[in-house]
Design a protein around this motif. Structure first.
Motif, PDB file in Angstrom:
ATOM      1  N   LYS A 192       0.834  -1.207   0.000  1.00  0.00           N
ATOM      2  CA  LYS A 192       0.000   0.000   0.000  1.00  0.00           C
ATOM      3  C   LYS A 192       0.868   1.256   0.000  1.00  0.00           C
ATOM      4  O   LYS A 192       0.647   2.174  -0.788  1.00  0.00           O
ATOM      5  N   VAL A 193       1.876   1.286   0.848  1.00  0.00           N
ATOM      6  CA  VAL A 193       2.764   2.449   0.942  1.00  0.00           C
ATOM      7  C   VAL A 193       3.533   2.649  -0.370  1.00  0.00           C
ATOM      8  O   VAL A 193       3.597   3.761  -0.901  1.00  0.00           O
ATOM      9  N   VAL A 194       4.088   1.561  -0.898  1.00  0.00           N
ATOM     10  CA  VAL A 194       4.874   1.649  -2.134  1.00  0.00           C
ATOM     11  C   VAL A 194       3.994   2.053  -3.312  1.00  0.00           C
ATOM     12  O   VAL A 194       4.378   2.888  -4.128  1.00  0.00           O
ATOM     13  N   SER A 195       2.804   1.488  -3.404  1.00  0.00           N
ATOM     14  CA  SER A 195       1.935   1.811  -4.539  1.00  0.00           C
ATOM     15  C   SER A 195       1.465   3.263  -4.485  1.00  0.00           C
ATOM     16  O   SER A 195       1.349   3.917  -5.522  1.00  0.00           O
ATOM     17  N   LYS A 196       1.220   3.804  -3.290  1.00  0.00           N
ATOM     18  CA  LYS A 196       0.851   5.223  -3.173  1.00  0.00           C
ATOM     19  C   LYS A 196       2.001   6.118  -3.605  1.00  0.00           C
ATOM     20  O   LYS A 196       1.807   7.107  -4.318  1.00  0.00           O
ATOM     21  N   ALA A 197       3.216   5.767  -3.180  1.00  0.00           N
ATOM     22  CA  ALA A 197       4.389   6.565  -3.559  1.00  0.00           C
ATOM     23  C   ALA A 197       4.622   6.486  -5.062  1.00  0.00           C
ATOM     24  O   ALA A 197       4.919   7.494  -5.710  1.00  0.00           O
ATOM     25  N   ALA A 198       4.457   5.309  -5.628  1.00  0.00           N
ATOM     26  CA  ALA A 198       4.654   5.133  -7.065  1.00  0.00           C
ATOM     27  C   ALA A 198       3.612   5.909  -7.858  1.00  0.00           C
ATOM     28  O   ALA A 198       3.924   6.508  -8.893  1.00  0.00           O
ATOM     29  N   ALA A 199       2.365   5.915  -7.384  1.00  0.00           N
ATOM     30  CA  ALA A 199       1.289   6.634  -8.081  1.00  0.00           C
ATOM     31  C   ALA A 199       1.551   8.137  -8.096  1.00  0.00           C
ATOM     32  O   ALA A 199       1.195   8.814  -9.068  1.00  0.00           O
ATOM     33  N   LYS A 200       2.171   8.655  -7.053  1.00  0.00           N
ATOM     34  CA  LYS A 200       2.518  10.090  -7.029  1.00  0.00           C
ATOM     35  C   LYS A 200       3.536  10.412  -8.110  1.00  0.00           C
ATOM     36  O   LYS A 200       3.498  11.469  -8.718  1.00  0.00           O
ATOM     37  N   ASN A 201       4.484   9.479  -8.349  1.00  0.00           N
ATOM     38  CA  ASN A 201       5.541   9.697  -9.330  1.00  0.00           C
ATOM     39  C   ASN A 201       5.117   9.379 -10.752  1.00  0.00           C
ATOM     40  O   ASN A 201       5.711   9.886 -11.695  1.00  0.00           O
ATOM     41  N   ASP A 202       4.121   8.521 -10.911  1.00  0.00           N
ATOM     42  CA  ASP A 202       3.677   8.122 -12.243  1.00  0.00           C
ATOM     43  C   ASP A 202       2.160   8.018 -12.283  1.00  0.00           C
ATOM     44  O   ASP A 202       1.591   6.995 -11.918  1.00  0.00           O
ATOM     45  N   PRO A 203       1.494   9.079 -12.756  1.00  0.00           N
ATOM     46  CA  PRO A 203       0.027   9.066 -12.780  1.00  0.00           C
ATOM     47  C   PRO A 203      -0.555   8.036 -13.758  1.00  0.00           C
ATOM     48  O   PRO A 203      -1.747   7.760 -13.720  1.00  0.00           O
ATOM     49  N   ASN A 204       0.274   7.433 -14.621  1.00  0.00           N
ATOM     50  CA  ASN A 204      -0.201   6.422 -15.570  1.00  0.00           C
ATOM     51  C   ASN A 204      -0.352   5.039 -14.949  1.00  0.00           C
ATOM     52  O   ASN A 204      -0.921   4.141 -15.573  1.00  0.00           O
TER      53      ASN A 204
END
Length: 172
Positions: A132-144
């Motif tokens: 959950k933490v990693v996916s939230k951080a990744a979504a901030k960096n890549d909106p795709n």
């Protein structure tokens, strides 16, 4: 031609990809899970050796990387392929560099990133929390990136990448 696919799998995704790959390769193909207590088969019996594993928290399972280092001399004399299962395919090159020693990478005929799965139904609490933490951080960096619904398992296995890897190994 005899091919051995050695892999490590925690929740089954890498095992699934190794099985898919085995069906695309020509000749006799054997699969071996390095997490089993049994020793790996004798590498001298194989013309080609493929080693794969999955990335968890940025790291490859130690059984795969240790196997490569312990058998580097033999592997250098084989037609060898390496594959990873990871959700962040755009970062594959960095994943390979952190997962395998440079000598192992240089000896490989091909490398492939087969995508991955988030199998929440098989994860423990800590794994779900980290995801959950990693996916939230990744979504901030890549909106795709697709949204992650922690209530549903998610598969992003790339069958085209597995097929392309098999084509190269079949010609090696």
């Amino acid at each position: 031609m005899n091919t051995l696919i050695l892999y490590t799998s925690k929740h089954g995704t890498t095992e699934k990809c190794a099985s898919m790959l085995s069906k695309m390769l020509t000749g006799k193909v054997e699969l071996h899970n390095l997490k089993l207590k049994e020793p790996a088969p004798d590498l001298s019996q194989y013309d080609k050796v493929i080693v794969g594993g999955s990335i968890y928290a940025g790291r490859l399972q130690k059984e795969a990387s240790q196997f490569c280092l312990q058998n580097l001399t033999v592997l250098k004399n084989k037609k060898m392929g390496l594959f990873l299962c990871c959700m962040f395919k755009d970062n594959a090159e960095a994943q390979f560099k952190s997962a395998f020693a440079e000598e192992v990478l240089n000896a490989a005929a091909t490398k492939g990133c087969f995508g991955g799965e988030l199998l929440f139904s098989k994860m423990n609490f800590a794994e779900r929390f980290i995801t959950k933490v990693v996916s939230k951080a990744a979504a901030k960096n890549d909106p795709n990136l697709p949204a992650v619904d922690m209530k549903k398992d998610m598969s992003m296995i790339d069958e085209d990448a597995i097929n392309a890897f098999a084509q190269i190994m079949n010609k090696a």
